[in-house]
Design a protein around this motif. Structure first.
Motif, PDB file in Angstrom:
ATOM      1  N   CYS A  34      30.855  43.188  38.720  1.00  0.00           N
ATOM      2  CA  CYS A  34      32.441  43.226  38.153  1.00  0.00           C
ATOM      3  C   CYS A  34      32.551  42.060  37.326  1.00  0.00           C
ATOM      4  O   CYS A  34      31.999  41.120  38.200  1.00  0.00           O
ATOM      5  CB  CYS A  34      33.221  43.745  38.611  1.00  0.00           C
ATOM      6  N   CYS A  37      35.509  39.991  39.005  1.00  0.00           N
ATOM      7  CA  CYS A  37      35.554  39.664  40.250  1.00  0.00           C
ATOM      8  C   CYS A  37      34.689  39.524  41.028  1.00  0.00           C
ATOM      9  O   CYS A  37      34.346  39.084  42.112  1.00  0.00           O
ATOM     10  CB  CYS A  37      36.304  40.180  41.201  1.00  0.00           C
ATOM     11  N   CYS A  73      35.271  49.417  39.159  1.00  0.00           N
ATOM     12  CA  CYS A  73      35.455  48.752  40.053  1.00  0.00           C
ATOM     13  C   CYS A  73      36.112  48.601  41.304  1.00  0.00           C
ATOM     14  O   CYS A  73      37.021  49.566  41.407  1.00  0.00           O
ATOM     15  CB  CYS A  73      35.834  47.281  38.976  1.00  0.00           C
ATOM     16  N   CYS A  78      41.442  43.375  42.323  1.00  0.00           N
ATOM     17  CA  CYS A  78      40.857  43.350  40.894  1.00  0.00           C
ATOM     18  C   CYS A  78      41.930  43.933  40.353  1.00  0.00           C
ATOM     19  O   CYS A  78      41.921  45.655  40.307  1.00  0.00           O
ATOM     20  CB  CYS A  78      39.644  43.708  40.972  1.00  0.00           C
TER      21      CYS A  78
END
Ligand SMILES: [Zn+2]
Length: 539
Positions: A34, A37, A73, A78
């Motif tokens: 990602c 994050c 994700c 996040c």
């Protein structure tokens, strides 16, 4: 199917059509990271196909279709729900072509005008337009490390109308920036934005002096040596051209004395020189043959090496001298039938070539007067007759303005005589040469005395110069003392002129700047080598 392993991605298919090649790829990994994050995810949300143009293969355009996956994700805190796997190693976001293609296009537009660049790209198999090429240029202001030694000079963008200022790092010889105009304000602004500047080398224009004094007062200002000499040379030229001086007298004839050429009758003609060279070649071959024979070469080998027939080689070995060709008999010229007549008249005291020309003209001669002059020239030299005439002022002027060390013997004589008969001219000439000596020997301590002499001289141009030198004394002294000059800037200005013309006058200021600052001389970083590298051309 391409049976090659590429790190990071897999080739899943390919299609070779007549007009293009398609290569299908996908990222060779089950997971992606990602961008927010940094968490790794294996949960695929969806996928789509991205089409990218790449460099051609075998002259055919290549289209890469990349299968790109969207991941979820999995990190709970996040804020991003899904993200797309990165293709940054291949192309920028939203780009329709790979980074390699962009690098080639950018290099092309840095080297050529956009129109020429597009034409060349087309023949390399990359379809593009001139406006696309122009869009690849990064026009943002460059961030450069402030140079310690800066050279500043102006250049014409449109001669007589718009100018620009070029700033160079004198240690690397590279341009660091260009500024529109040549006013003090923008230059001062640039200088104050860059800290650590120790030396500013500039011409004698007051704008750059003001800019440097205002923005970097602690830096040493150096007036460029070339500009200093030119200032003094201009002052001297004003003296030379400001008045009618007396030209020295010189022997009018023979003409040979006023030029460096040897008299006609002593100088070998082209034909004679050719004959001499051919005789030397012949002699050389004649001596070469026994030499080779002594070193063990066979007659056949000597014949092959020298291009002589075997019979000739044998003849030379027997010691028969090669035959020299007899010189061609002189061809009778238009003037030949009148030779006797002219000789009679010459002996009778008529030494005027123009008069002789008129007389033999009446007798039927239809050649040129210069032939008559050339014909009587040897007689004149023999007789030693010379009439005195005034030297042409054009020649004298050249001789005086020419630096003494570069004058030829005739110019030396002309200059010496004209300075002897014109004491005022000698004063100005000496003033000029004394300044050159101060500069050559790097003796700033002698400068104030020179300025004083110039300021009390009878020449307005030198008095004016003394005033401006006094006003800019520190920089002028530094110019005499230090070796810094704007030579490297002038060199870059030559390059700027080339780049300007490449743009056919259409180039905007920021495009011109991008081209100028595109690493001009660093090995491996200039557009030409970027292009060669992108195209895998060894150079
Ligand atoms: Zn995330």
């Amino acid at each position: 199917m391409l049976a090659v392993h590429f790190p990071g991605f897999r080739v899943t298919g390919s299609d070779f059509a007549d007009d293009r090649i398609r290569i299908d790829i996908c990222v060779d990994s089950n997971s992606a990271r990602c961008p927010d994050c940094g968490g790794t995810s294996t949960s695929v949300h969806s996928s789509y196909t991205r089409r990218l143009r790449d460099l051609p293969i075998l002259g055919k355009p290549v289209e890469i279709t990349a299968s790109v996956r969207r991941f979820r994700c999995m990190v709970s805190d996040c804020h991003r729900v899904t993200f797309v796997e990165s293709l940054d190693w291949l192309a920028r976001r939203y780009a329709q072509r790979t980074e390699r293609v962009t690098a080639v296009l950018r290099a092309l537009v840095m080297l050529l005008s956009s129109i020429l660049g597009a034409t060349l790209a087309f023949s390399l198999g990359i379809r593009t337009s001139s406006s696309t090429l122009l869009r690849t240029v990064d026009r943002s202001a460059p961030t450069v490390k402030a140079p310690r030694f800066v050279g500043v000079d102006d250049f014409a963008i449109r001669r007589g109308r718009t100018y620009g200022t070029l700033l160079c790092d004198l240690e690397t010889g590279r341009p660091v920036d260009i500024i529109p105009g040549r006013a003090a304000g923008p230059v001062a602004e640039w200088l104050s934005r860059h800290s650590g500047i120790q030396v500013v080398v500039r011409d004698r224009a007051t704008a750059y002096a003001q800019a440097a004094s205002y923005a970097v007062p602690e830096a040493i200002q150096v007036a460029d040596r070339f500009h200093l000499v030119r200032n003094v040379a201009d002052a001297f030229r004003e003296v030379v051209d400001g008045k009618r001086w007396v030209a020295p007298t010189i022997p009018a004839e023979p003409v040979a004395e006023t030029c460096t050429k040897k008299p006609e009758h002593e100088r070998p003609t082209k034909r004679e020189l050719a004959r001499l060279a051919s005789a030397q070649r012949l002699q050389h071959r004649y001596e070469d043959v026994p030499d080779r024979f002594r070193h063990g070469e066979s007659i056949r080998a000597i014949s092959r090496a020298t291009g002589l027939s075997r019979a000739t080689v044998r003849k030379y070995l027997r010691g028969t001298q090669p035959q020299q060709r007899a010189p061609r008999p002189p061809v009778p010229g238009k003037i030949t039938p009148f030779a006797d007549y002219m000789q009679l008249r010459w002996k009778a005291g008529c030494h005027n070539a123009a008069q002789l020309f008129r007389e033999i003209g009446a007798l039927g001669y239809d050649g040129s007067p210069s032939q008559v002059r050339a014909f009587v020239q040897p007689w004149r030299a023999l007789a030693g007759t010379s009439v005195v005439r005034r030297a042409s002022w054009k020649d004298v002027r050249w001789a005086i303005l020419c630096p003494p060390e570069r004058r030829n013997p005739i110019q030396q004589e002309l200059a010496a005589e004209s300075l002897d008969i014109n004491p005022e001219l000698r004063e100005a000439h000496d003033l000029f040469q004394r300044f050159r000596a101060i500069l050559r020997e790097r003796r700033p301590e002698n400068l104030p005395r020179w300025i004083e002499q110039a300021s009390v001289s009878s020449f307005p141009s030198f008095r004016r110069l003394a005033k401006t030198f006094t006003a800019d004394l520190k920089a002028v002294m530094a110019g005499v003392e230090h070796e810094w000059s704007t030579g490297k800037v002038e060199g870059q200005i030559t390059r700027v002129k080339l780049l300007k013309r490449i743009g056919y006058g259409r180039s905007s200021f920021d495009l011109l700047r991008a081209r100028i600052l595109a690493a001009p001389c660093g090995r491996g970083t200039c557009p030409a080598s970027v292009l060669a590298r992108a195209l895998r051309v060894e150079a």
